[in-house]
Enzyme design. Structure first.
Site: not given
Length: 142
Positions: A24-26, A43, A80
């Site tokens: 789910s990080c970007v 992030m 994401g």
């Protein structure tokens, strides 16, 4: 290969290979298309811990300090993904937070790969352009 872990950024004017793993990080990649200076930041949950301004802002400033020019910057987002389907879509919230901050900076993104699959490896080379490859078996994006 330089690993870019959660909460880290890396900017280079050399021919280095940056890598990260996303759920789910970007990962935000910025590159000056003329000078080739570029970098990546990674992030997790940026909308709740204030990482977007700290990491993305610092990365853009560092790219400019290395000789990049704001008018020549290209930005791409990756990751994401919706890792746990039964919960809210944290990945989409993360992407929205990064896009909103980039808008505040007056930067737009090119073709993005968001949301991505739930487990993806990303690679960045500053030359000749932002080039990324996903892990074997991951789905293709449109």
């Amino acid at each position: 290969t330089v690993p870019v872990m959660v909460g880290q950024l890396y900017v280079t004017d050399g021919d280095e290979h940056l890598a990260t793993v996303l759920g789910s990080c970007v990962a935000t990649c910025v590159r000056d298309r003329v000078t080739g200076v570029g970098g990546m930041c990674h992030m997790l949950l940026p909308e709740t811990v204030g990482l977007v301004p700290r990491l993305v802002g610092a990365m853009v400033e560092e790219v400019l300090a290395y000789g990049g020019h704001r008018d020549d910057l290209e930005v791409k987002l990756f990751g994401g993904g919706r890792v746990i389907v039964a919960t809210s879509d944290i990945g989409a919230l993360n992407v929205a937070a990064v896009r909103a901050y980039l808008f505040q900076l007056g930067l737009t993104t090119g073709r993005n790969r968001c949301p991505g699959p739930s487990d993806v490896r990303r690679y960045f080379r500053r030359t000749p352009s932002i080039a990324l490859a996903s892990a074997p078996g991951s789905r293709a994006w449109t």
